[in-house]
Design an enzyme around this catalytic site. Structure first.
Site, PDB file in Angstrom:
ATOM      1  N   LYS A 186      16.900   2.438 -11.041  1.00 56.27           N
ATOM      2  CA  LYS A 186      16.882   3.575 -11.965  1.00 56.27           C
ATOM      3  C   LYS A 186      15.631   4.397 -11.709  1.00 56.27           C
ATOM      4  CE  LYS A 186      15.465   4.843 -15.995  1.00 56.27           C
ATOM      5  NZ  LYS A 186      15.427   6.315 -15.787  1.00 56.27           N
ATOM      6  N   GLU A 262       3.814  -3.022 -13.696  1.00 56.58           N
ATOM      7  CA  GLU A 262       2.585  -2.317 -13.302  1.00 56.58           C
ATOM      8  C   GLU A 262       2.459  -1.136 -14.244  1.00 56.58           C
ATOM      9  OE1 GLU A 262       0.343   0.364 -12.565  1.00 56.58           O
ATOM     10  OE2 GLU A 262       1.523   0.894 -10.789  1.00 56.58           O
ATOM     11  N   CYS A 297      -1.597   5.817 -10.537  1.00 57.40           N
ATOM     12  CA  CYS A 297      -1.834   4.715 -11.476  1.00 57.40           C
ATOM     13  C   CYS A 297      -3.239   4.147 -11.353  1.00 57.40           C
ATOM     14  CB  CYS A 297      -0.809   3.608 -11.241  1.00 57.40           C
ATOM     15  SG  CYS A 297       0.905   4.115 -11.479  1.00 57.40           S
ATOM     16  N   GLU A 397      -5.685   6.724 -20.676  1.00 56.23           N
ATOM     17  CA  GLU A 397      -5.214   7.166 -19.368  1.00 56.23           C
ATOM     18  C   GLU A 397      -4.662   8.587 -19.498  1.00 56.23           C
ATOM     19  OE1 GLU A 397      -2.640   5.399 -15.633  1.00 56.23           O
ATOM     20  OE2 GLU A 397      -1.863   5.091 -17.653  1.00 56.23           O
TER      21      GLU A 397
END
Length: 499
Positions: A186, A262, A297, A397
């Protein structure tokens, strides 16, 4: 030189689901718009998988797995198919790169020279590893033979993000397919097109129908249905912590499937006073956060710097950021492309006011409106200086071209501040002292620590984090192992009546 704007105008990408070896619309005809961030315009209407489509995809993948056509195929057969897929990815490099740039806003030069080749190398590396991975024999008693073998898990649900769609897709499907699993992929709804192109190439390479299913769709519908499906044996997810925790919940409320996560980071580059080359350091710090418009990331979004070199280093970082060419992702001279979506653009811009409310010095951070692309999602590099690491700018973040700078006195305080984060994906230390480098690298709580460099990586090493950055690893043979289960076969070879 390719006219990328003309090529984009002529492109007619595949937008349907890929199920059991065929492209087909969603069962209810539903679609969602793909908007290219370079100009904010709708580029394609992509079929949106619903629960019925996910169920069909998973059941098809499970039936194919049980048939053994791939799961029990000779490993050299699997190897040949994956090697052919890697070749086809490079043969179709321009189209894959264009799809990646239109979907995500990556500069076309990066998509062409970094993203596609790296994804193809990942597929090739796992294919080549297949006839070099050995099983084990345990040191059993003389009366027994104990074999330890790896077997594929079954159906893998791979859910990938929008920041590096093709690379992270390869990180997940290459080891999973190499191990003999079936995969239901997906892609993120923002960036589905390269995954659909990849599905077609996989079929062309000889991958049997049902081994790879590609189901674009909305996370709250398709993602949740995949996470809850009882025939999925593992979810491999890269994305936000909130969604990652959701997949843990789905696993617990369904069949207890494995989940690898992750979940991003707030990675610190720790620069000590004895740093040897301040210019090289400044370049690595700037590129470490501004590359891909900060949507990485493990991007080095925190600079933790000794007060003795703070002023000079920050000045150099700002200079490097200002020198980078921000513009149209389809211009080969562009170095910094766009933010991936309007929602993410608004989020990134909102942190400037947060910074000011926290008394932070703001350098840059304005929205940019290139001529002819005024509705695109462009933001100039931002340096937030003199940040209290405990505030929102130091802890959250942002996922944009925004660097948080905190000042420390010495290595001990630097390590403490670097570790004061809910995340632990990556970090670096800059020092000319080898003993200090080893000790600091040991004490930094992160899945990857670089010394006097940043963001140097390869498929040969594992990638993942600690704390809220998740659990599990992409890349390397450790990732391959994670898509297998260990079987012990204990054979009684005690003396018998005949011998």
């Amino acid at each position: 030189m390719t006219d990328w704007i003309a090529a984009a105008a002529a492109l007619r990408p595949e937008t349907r689901l890929f199920l059991d070896g065929e492209f087909r619309p969603s069962s209810d005809g539903g679609t969602f718009d793909t908007i290219t961030p370079r100009d904010g315009k709708v580029f394609a209407a992509v079929s949106s998988a619903n629960e019925e489509d996910i169920d069909r995809a998973v059941r098809g993948a499970a039936a194919t797995f049980e048939s053994g056509v791939w799961s029990r195929a000779d490993r050299r057969t699997r190897q040949a198919v994956l090697l052919r897929l890697a070749d086809l990815m490079l043969e179709n490099r321009e189209e894959l790169a264009l799809l990646e740039s239109l979907d995500s806003g990556h500069p076309i030069s990066d998509s062409l020279n970094v993203d596609v080749p790296n994804a193809a190398r990942t597929v090739r590396w796992y294919a080549e590893a297949l006839d070099k991975v050995y099983d084990e024999i345990a040191p059993a008693p003389e009366s027994a033979l104990a074999l330890i073998s790896r077997e594929p898990l079954g159906v893998i649900g791979a859910v990938v993000p929008w920041n590096y769609p093709l690379i992270i897709t390869a990180w997940k499907i290459a080891p999973a397919l190499a191990a003999g699993n079936s995969v239901v992929l997906k892609p993120a709804e923002l960036t589905s097109l390269s995954a659909l192109k990849l599905a077609g190439l996989a079929a062309e390479a000889g991958l049997p129908a049902g081994v790879l299913q590609v189901v674009p769709g909305l996370g709250r519908v398709a993602g949740q249905a995949l996470g809850r499906h009882p025939l999925v044996d593992k979810i491999a997810f890269t994305g936000s912590p909130a969604v990652g925790r959701g997949f843990l919940t789905y696993a617990g409320e369904s069949n207890g499937k494995q989940v690898s996560l992750e979940l991003g980071g707030k990675s610190a580059q720790l620069v000590l006073a004895d740093v040897e080359d301040l210019d090289a350091c400044a370049s690595a710090v700037a590129w470490g956060i501004f590359y891909n418009a900060g949507q990485t990331c493990h991007g080095g979004s925190r600079l933790v710097v000794d007060a003795r070199v703070h002023d000079e280093l920050v000045e150099k970082v700002i200079a490097v950021g200002s020198s980078l060419v921000l513009g149209d992702p389809l211009d080969e001279s562009t170095q910094l492309g766009t933010i991936a979506s309007r929602v993410q653009l608004d989020r990134v811009l909102s942190y400037t006011e947060v910074a000011r409310s926290e008394g932070v010095t703001v350098n840059g951070g304005s929205q940019v409106r290139p001529v002819g692309l005024e509705n695109g999602y462009y933001v100039e590099p931002t340096v937030y200086d003199h940040v209290d690491n405990s505030g929102r700018i130091g802890q959250e973040e942002i996922f944009g071209p925004a660097l948080s700078v905190s000042v420390v006195e010495g290595a001990a305080e630097g390590v403490r501040v670097a570790n004061e984060s809910a995340y632990g994906l990556a970090a670096s230390v800059w020092t000319s002292d080898l003993r200090t480098a080893h000790r600091v690298a040991r004490d930094l709580r992160a899945g990857t620590v670089w010394v006097n460099t940043f963001d140097v990586a390869d498929v040969i090493t594992p990638f993942g984090g600690v704390k809220q950055s998740g659990a599990g690893r992409d890349r390397s043979l450790h990732a391959f192992d994670s898509y297998t289960s260990l079987k012990t076969t204990w054979i009684d070879i005690a003396p018998g009546p005949n011998y």
